[in-house]
Scaffold this motif. Structure first.
Motif, short mmCIF file in Angstrom:
data_model
loop_
_atom_site.label_atom_id
_atom_site.label_comp_id
_atom_site.label_asym_id
_atom_site.label_seq_id
_atom_site.Cartn_x
_atom_site.Cartn_y
_atom_site.Cartn_z
N GLY A 1 0.81 -1.21 0.00
CA GLY A 1 0.00 0.00 0.00
C GLY A 1 0.84 1.27 0.00
O GLY A 1 0.47 2.28 -0.62
N LEU A 2 1.96 1.22 0.69
CA LEU A 2 2.85 2.38 0.73
C LEU A 2 3.46 2.65 -0.64
O LEU A 2 3.67 3.81 -1.03
N ARG A 3 3.77 1.57 -1.35
CA ARG A 3 4.34 1.76 -2.71
C ARG A 3 3.30 2.34 -3.66
O ARG A 3 3.65 3.16 -4.53
N LEU A 4 2.07 1.93 -3.50
CA LEU A 4 1.01 2.51 -4.33
C LEU A 4 0.90 4.01 -4.10
O LEU A 4 0.59 4.79 -5.01
N ARG A 5 1.16 4.42 -2.86
CA ARG A 5 1.08 5.84 -2.50
C ARG A 5 2.38 6.57 -2.81
O ARG A 5 2.51 7.76 -2.54
N LYS A 6 3.35 5.81 -3.40
CA LYS A 6 4.64 6.38 -3.81
C LYS A 6 5.40 7.03 -2.66
O LYS A 6 6.00 8.11 -2.78
N GLU A 7 5.35 6.36 -1.50
CA GLU A 7 6.15 6.80 -0.36
C GLU A 7 7.63 6.55 -0.66
O GLU A 7 7.99 5.61 -1.38
N PRO A 8 8.52 7.37 -0.10
CA PRO A 8 9.97 7.16 -0.30
C PRO A 8 10.41 5.79 0.21
O PRO A 8 9.86 5.27 1.19
N LYS A 9 11.40 5.20 -0.44
CA LYS A 9 11.85 3.86 -0.07
C LYS A 9 12.31 3.78 1.38
O LYS A 9 12.04 2.81 2.09
N ASP A 10 13.05 4.80 1.83
CA ASP A 10 13.53 4.78 3.22
C ASP A 10 12.37 4.81 4.20
O ASP A 10 12.42 4.15 5.25
N GLU A 11 11.33 5.58 3.87
CA GLU A 11 10.16 5.65 4.75
C GLU A 11 9.41 4.33 4.76
O GLU A 11 8.94 3.87 5.81
N ILE A 12 9.31 3.69 3.59
CA ILE A 12 8.66 2.38 3.50
C ILE A 12 9.39 1.37 4.38
O ILE A 12 8.79 0.64 5.16
N ARG A 13 10.73 1.34 4.25
CA ARG A 13 11.51 0.38 5.05
C ARG A 13 11.35 0.67 6.54
O ARG A 13 11.22 -0.26 7.34
N ARG A 14 11.37 1.93 6.91
CA ARG A 14 11.23 2.27 8.33
C ARG A 14 9.89 1.77 8.88
O ARG A 14 9.84 1.15 9.95
N ARG A 15 8.83 2.02 8.14
CA ARG A 15 7.51 1.63 8.62
C ARG A 15 7.33 0.12 8.64
O ARG A 15 6.75 -0.44 9.57
N VAL A 16 7.81 -0.56 7.60
CA VAL A 16 7.67 -2.02 7.54
C VAL A 16 8.45 -2.68 8.67
O VAL A 16 7.96 -3.59 9.34
N GLU A 17 9.68 -2.22 8.87
CA GLU A 17 10.49 -2.82 9.94
C GLU A 17 9.90 -2.54 11.31
O GLU A 17 9.95 -3.40 12.21
N LYS A 18 9.33 -1.36 11.51
CA LYS A 18 8.69 -1.04 12.78
C LYS A 18 7.48 -1.94 13.02
O LYS A 18 7.29 -2.49 14.11
N ALA A 19 6.66 -2.12 11.97
CA ALA A 19 5.47 -2.98 12.10
C ALA A 19 5.87 -4.43 12.34
O ALA A 19 5.27 -5.14 13.15
N ALA A 20 6.89 -4.88 11.63
CA ALA A 20 7.35 -6.26 11.78
C ALA A 20 7.85 -6.51 13.20
O ALA A 20 7.62 -7.59 13.77
#
Length: 402
Positions: free
Chosen positions: A100-119
């Motif tokens: 979903g974050l990629r669909l919203r074109k979030e920056p890669k670093d922000e995507i990684r930060r959020r995914v790792e935090k959720a994981a």
């Protein structure tokens, strides 16, 4: 985070079927609200209207300070968790969460930060490179939760997310979801058919029936002061025992079948509206935990019922005792609907009902009650509930509503 408000919301399908009628419900900012009720009661339709997956026929729906009736689902800033998980089988856990974050074109670093935090929050760190087929059901549900969390939405909408899990895993996951919601503080609407889930997870619970809201309250208030016969019978497991009864002309004792039992001053003081039913029939509700083997309860002058044991189920910490008494079971439309929802299809019709009702009690494990034996059962008068047989409303402080 934001509050979600239904204002006289209704849903009518093109064929005229009314799924939701005049729903007024306000979910506070950060609250965990559970919608519960039998199949077909409208709870999922209400959730889908909040998600933008169903159009709203009547009324207004607000998320925060914005009316969203005609706002597309993608623009409502909500995240939905389905019972089917809805994961992409060809993507890794990491990519599923990040989708979903990629669909919203979030920056890669922000995507990684959020995914790792959720994981980390969900205990999925060791599984980020795996595909869904290599995960257990509970792990898949965590991935679905992770996909919702990373969006950092105003509200979570969950549609029976635990229904595909086995019983043990359901218990574990409902505790995890409740803890997660508390930690995140995100407004959450959770739909379930399971009243145990509703009672253990929700800050408040909204009980629905046939498209209409019956009662909204904290779990304990629903249990202690149900507004009507339907809510009383739906909340609690095993279900509340329901009997036909009649107050005497003085309104101080209750006739249950052939037995006459005094109500006592304390009970009458706590249910002042009962005085208005003197000489009239009522429906008596007794929860299983309000019944005990009189030999163990020390019930000298307490309210007691005489019956015959038909079945005992030893559960270690308690014994579920089924016993019959000389009384007629309450067989209103509400009771029949509850029985049908529970899969019980052997209720007699009102005209031919036998004058023997089967009750269920939660007995102390020391009980010696055995099938076929006569038994005296003590009744905790604090656990008694009374309902008007015509309106099905509970009788508390006044004659109309609690």
């Amino acid at each position: 985070m934001s509050e979600v408000v239904f204002e006289a919301v209704g849903k009518v399908y093109p064929d005229g079927t009314r799924a939701v009628n005049d729903l007024d419900l306000a979910i506070d900012d950060g609250e965990f609200m559970v919608l519960v009720g039998p199949s077909g009661c409208g709870k999922t339709t209400a959730l889908r209207m909040a998600a933008g997956l169903e159009t709203i026929s009547e009324g207004h729906l607000k998320i925060g300070d914005k009316t969203v009736n005609h706002v597309p689902s993608r623009d409502r800033d909500i995240a939905m968790v389905f019972q089917s998980y809805a994961l992409y089988p060809h993507l890794s856990v990491y990519d599923n969460i990040a989708f979903g974050l990629r669909l919203r074109k979030e920056p890669k670093d922000e995507i990684r930060r959020r995914v790792e935090k959720a994981a980390k929050v969900l205990g999925l760190e060791p599984y980020l490179e795996r595909k869904p087929k290599a995960l257990s059901g509970g792990q898949r549900q965590r991935v679905a939760m992770g996909r919702a969390i990373v969006r950092e939405p105003q509200a979570f909408l969950m549609d029976e997310p635990l229904s595909n899990l086995d019983a043990k895993l359901r218990v574990q996951m409902r505790a995890e979801i409740a803890r997660l919601q508390t930690d995140l503080g995100v407004t959450t609407i959770y739909v379930t058919h399971d009243q145990v889930e509703a009672m253990t997870m929700g800050d408040r619970v909204a009980v629905m029936r046939k498209g209409e809201l019956q009662q909204v309250a904290t779990p304990q208030e629903l249990y202690d002061r149900p507004v009507n016969l339907f809510v009383a019978g739906f909340i609690g497991s095993p279900a509340m025992n329901m009997l036909e009864a009649r107050l005497d002309e003085a309104g101080t004792s209750l006739q249950i079948g052939k037995q006459v039992v005094p109500l006592g001053d304390d009970l009458l003081a706590s249910r002042p509206a009962l005085r208005g039913y003197a000489g009239r029939p009522v429906i008596l509700g007794i929860r299983p935990e309000g019944l005990e083997d009189a030999q163990l309860a020390g019930a000298g002058g307490a309210l007691c019922l005489d019956g015959q044991v038909t079945l005992t189920e030893a559960l270690g910490s308690e014994v579920m005792a089924h016993f019959t008494i000389d009384a007629r079971p309450a067989l209103t439309d509400d009771v029949r609907e509850l029985a049908e929802d529970a899969g019980e299809d052997r209720l007699p019709d009102a005209a031919s009902a036998e004058s023997r009702a089967t009750l269920v009690g939660r007995f102390d494990p020391r009980t010696t009650a055995a099938p076929g034996e006569r038994i005296r059962v003590a009744v905790d008068t604090r656990a008694l509930h009374f309902f008007d047989p015509e309106t099905n409303l509970a009788i508390y402080d006044n004659a109309k509503t609690p």
